[in-house]
Design an enzyme around this catalytic site. Structure first.
Site, PDB file in Angstrom:
ATOM      1  N   ASN A   1     -19.217  -7.127 -43.018  1.00  0.00           N
ATOM      2  CA  ASN A   1     -20.456  -6.335 -42.970  1.00  0.00           C
ATOM      3  C   ASN A   1     -20.173  -4.943 -42.393  1.00  0.00           C
ATOM      4  OD1 ASN A   1     -21.712  -8.597 -43.914  1.00  0.00           O
ATOM      5  ND2 ASN A   1     -22.695  -9.135 -41.989  1.00  0.00           N
ATOM      6  N   ASP A   2     -19.514  -4.922 -41.231  1.00  0.00           N
ATOM      7  CA  ASP A   2     -19.197  -3.633 -40.606  1.00  0.00           C
ATOM      8  C   ASP A   2     -18.052  -2.922 -41.322  1.00  0.00           C
ATOM      9  OD1 ASP A   2     -21.081  -3.241 -38.608  1.00  0.00           O
ATOM     10  OD2 ASP A   2     -20.032  -4.515 -37.178  1.00  0.00           O
TER      11      ASP A   2
ATOM     12  N   ARG B   1     -17.162 -15.628 -30.098  1.00  0.00           N
ATOM     13  CA  ARG B   1     -16.989 -14.171 -30.081  1.00  0.00           C
ATOM     14  C   ARG B   1     -17.618 -13.608 -28.816  1.00  0.00           C
ATOM     15  NH1 ARG B   1     -19.848 -10.476 -34.569  1.00  0.00           N
ATOM     16  NH2 ARG B   1     -21.616 -10.788 -33.177  1.00  0.00           N
TER      17      ARG B   1
ATOM     18  N   GLU C   1     -12.956  -4.885 -38.284  1.00  0.00           N
ATOM     19  CA  GLU C   1     -14.249  -4.396 -38.770  1.00  0.00           C
ATOM     20  C   GLU C   1     -14.261  -2.906 -39.065  1.00  0.00           C
ATOM     21  OE1 GLU C   1     -17.604  -6.583 -36.467  1.00  0.00           O
ATOM     22  OE2 GLU C   1     -15.941  -6.386 -35.062  1.00  0.00           O
TER      23      GLU C   1
ATOM     24  N   ARG D   1     -26.144   0.082 -43.676  1.00  0.00           N
ATOM     25  CA  ARG D   1     -26.775  -0.903 -44.557  1.00  0.00           C
ATOM     26  C   ARG D   1     -28.247  -1.141 -44.222  1.00  0.00           C
ATOM     27  NH1 ARG D   1     -23.591  -3.809 -40.994  1.00  0.00           N
ATOM     28  NH2 ARG D   1     -24.427  -5.711 -40.049  1.00  0.00           N
TER      29      ARG D   1
ATOM     30  N   ARG E   1     -21.897 -16.358 -32.273  1.00  0.00           N
ATOM     31  CA  ARG E   1     -22.322 -15.082 -31.705  1.00  0.00           C
ATOM     32  C   ARG E   1     -22.993 -15.333 -30.354  1.00  0.00           C
ATOM     33  NH1 ARG E   1     -24.286 -15.090 -37.162  1.00  0.00           N
ATOM     34  NH2 ARG E   1     -23.096 -13.691 -38.518  1.00  0.00           N
TER      35      ARG E   1
ATOM     36  N   CYS F   1     -16.111 -13.806 -42.118  1.00  0.00           N
ATOM     37  CA  CYS F   1     -17.379 -14.333 -41.603  1.00  0.00           C
ATOM     38  C   CYS F   1     -18.566 -13.447 -41.978  1.00  0.00           C
ATOM     39  CB  CYS F   1     -17.312 -14.509 -40.088  1.00  0.00           C
ATOM     40  SG  CYS F   1     -16.867 -13.011 -39.191  1.00  0.00           S
TER      41      CYS F   1
ATOM     42  N   HIS G   1     -37.206 -15.160 -34.703  1.00  0.00           N
ATOM     43  CA  HIS G   1     -37.600 -16.506 -34.291  1.00  0.00           C
ATOM     44  C   HIS G   1     -38.434 -17.222 -35.344  1.00  0.00           C
ATOM     45  CE1 HIS G   1     -36.768 -15.381 -29.873  1.00  0.00           C
ATOM     46  NE2 HIS G   1     -35.787 -16.087 -30.361  1.00  0.00           N
TER      47      HIS G   1
END
Length: 578
Positions: free
Chosen positions: A463-464, A339, A440, A474, A303, A511, A195
């Site tokens: 990323n995955d 998603r 992924e 990671r 997301r 993405c 945040h």
């Protein structure tokens, strides 16, 4: 004389800041020793805890009002998450239990209860949930300061030449830093989706988070310091040469920003006319305004995990629909790819679902589509909400962590059930809503010839994909340097997916983080990627990069790269191309 030292963190808001150190608070300032109280003082300790709790909540409510005035409702709602942590019955129950049964001080009990929650979030492999760890620490430190009656240095002493260093900050602190025209800030903990990072992005404060032990470095107030928010680098005790180098970079970036304004009306296409769809990734509904401002052509990844945390029960269909419809209406006529939830089973167990077993390795357990299919009613509720938001025809649904084609068949059955139920309720929706999947895992990539025939589009979650292909966590500092997007196996998997998808006339988007890195733009275009989905802040930078590239040259470059035996060879070729 202190030597120049460079440290790597996570850029929360990009930019360059050159200034003087102002250490607001060191990590060690709030050390909590284990301390016992007598049985006679238990009631007094509970009262002291509750008074500090109410004081902290009051301070947060005041913060919300200030954020509301300066940033609007969407940012102000972020503070509600902090208040919800303090209002959490399990948290308060745990604190009071330790005071009553173990006779621990309120400070130690609060610290222990927060650490339990933090450890639970650390088991998640999702960036968004890891981002909540810093929120836990922020609100915890605010509560502990009130319990300990400890005060930090006064923010009033900060000037426009200062770069603030602290273990954590809360949203109110960031607003105060902005009001003081602070040059930037650096925090020990955090991610791009914490945040504090989101508030910094909204206010445009150059910042780096997740720089572990920065407050323990050999630094003092008024030392020279530089933040390179583009690379996530902090430079302690920079030499005169380094300072001059960054002053020149700052001038160049200022000129670039002026050029970017002119790029907004330009198409994202290569020099020889090859079109690339440039889209955005967002985590919260409020970010849709940034997407529109960025000149992106839609949202390639929305997301939805935020809807399933900091609550005691599952979100209703109407709650979900409200956010989805808001985004679909705002972004129209462009499209939004929503998603479905990609969370671990532990998150659903917090919302009252039974039969969830605690997992030692959530990233290899019940997450994404696996979890959705285990709890079809929860999944169907989200599908119905998305369908209801699709009536204008600009919504697509994307399913995460698909590992085999059979899962898509099961997903489609649930989608059909959701459609049937909405028709019975006479609710409009797009009956031909496009369905896509995220590739992924190596298993999905290698069987995409089967998968692609069952869906309308493909998105590569790099990323995955990199993590699972290279067997590298990671987030694990011991092996994070092995997380290599340029590994030949990764690039060959991407090329395989693109070639197979194009044979079936399906588009392929990326993405993951590499889509937002200008170093990879030419390679991704040469691999045949149709769409790049990136954070709003880098849309114009990537668009500029796309417009500087020749598509046919990019394809030739990739042909050479795919013949390489190591990522080192590939990096040498990339350096040569600069």
């Amino acid at each position: 004389m202190k030597k120049e030292k460079r440290l790597k963190g996570i850029p929360a808001f990009s930019g360059i800041a050159i200034g003087k150190v102002f250490i607001l608070e060191r990590e060690s300032d709030l050390f909590i020793p284990v301390h016992k109280i007598s049985k006679e003082n238990v009631k007094k300790e509970i009262v002291r805890y509750r008074q500090s709790l109410e004081k902290t909540k009051h301070e947060l409510s005041s913060t919300k009002e200030r954020i509301l005035k300066s940033l609007g409702k969407s940012h102000a709602e972020l503070v509600d998450a902090y208040i919800k942590i303090l209002d959490d019955r399990l948290f308060t129950h745990d604190v009071i239990r330790m005071i009553e049964e173990e006779h621990c001080t309120a400070e130690y009990s609060v610290s222990h209860a927060l650490n339990k929650i933090i450890q639970m979030f650390e088991r998640s492999n999702d960036d968004y949930f890891r981002g909540r760890i810093i929120d836990m620490k922020d609100v915890g430190k605010k509560l502990l300061r009130n319990l300990l009656e400890k005060k930090r240095k006064s923010i009033e002493k900060i000037t426009s030449r200062h770069i603030v260093i602290a273990a954590t900050l809360d949203p109110h602190d960031v607003i105060l830093l902005k009001e003081r025209n602070c040059a930037g800030f650096i925090l020990e903990a955090g991610t791009k989706t914490s945040h504090v990072a989101l508030i910094a992005q909204g206010l445009g404060v150059v910042s780096i988070v997740g720089l572990k032990d920065i407050t323990n470095e050999e630094i003092d107030d008024e030392d020279d310091i530089i933040i390179d928010g583009y690379q996530g680098i902090v430079i302690l005790h920079p030499t005169k040469e380094t300072i001059n180098e960054y002053l020149k970079k700052y001038e160049i970036i200022t000129k670039e920003k002026e050029e970017f304004i002119n790029l907004k009306k330009s198409r994202a296409e290569t020099r020889d006319g090859h079109k690339i769809d440039l889209l955005c990734n967002i985590d919260l509904p409020k970010e849709v305004e940034k997407v529109i401002e960025s000149s992106a052509e839609g949202i390639g990844l929305f997301r939805t995990e935020y809807q399933y945390i900091y609550r005691e029960n599952l979100p209703t269909e109407d709650e979900l629909y409200e956010d989805y419809n808001f985004i679909a209406q705002k972004i129209y006529p462009h499209s939004v790819v929503i998603r479905t939830f990609d969370i671990g089973a532990d998150k659903l167990s917090e919302l009252g679902l039974e039969g969830v077993v605690k997992e030692k390795v959530p990233s290899l357990g019940l997450r994404g589509v696996r979890l959705a299919l285990k709890y079809p009613d929860v999944f169907k509720t989200q599908i119905k909400a998305i369908l209801r938001a699709s009536k204008k025809g600009n919504v697509k649904i994307m399913f995460p962590m698909v590992t085999k084609a059979e899962e898509i068949d099961e997903i489609k059955k649930i989608v059909q059930q959701a459609k049937h139920e909405l028709k019975e309720r006479k609710i409009e929706f797009d009956n031909n809503i496009p369905l896509g999947v995220m590739i992924e895992t190596p298993s999905a990539a290698l069987t995409c010839d089967i998968i692609v025939k069952k869906v309308d589009f493909i998105s590569l979650g790099t990323n995955d994909l990199i993590q699972y292909t290279l067997a590298v966590d990671r987030f694990n500092e011991n092996v994070a340097d092995l997380f290599d997007p340029l590994h030949p196996s990764v690039l060959k998997l991407i090329k395989h997916v693109v070639d197979v998808a194009h044979k079936e006339n399906r588009t392929v988007s990326i993405c993951g983080e590499i889509a937002a890195d200008p170093m990879f733009t030419k390679i991704l275009i040469g691999l045949g990627i149709d769409e790049l989905s990136v954070p709003p802040a880098v849309v114009l930078k990537i668009k500029k990069n796309i417009r500087s590239i020749n598509y046919h040259e990019a394809k030739e470059l990739v042909g050479e790269i795919l013949s390489c035996e190591s990522s080192e060879e590939i990096k040498e070729i990339i350096e040569r191309e600069k």
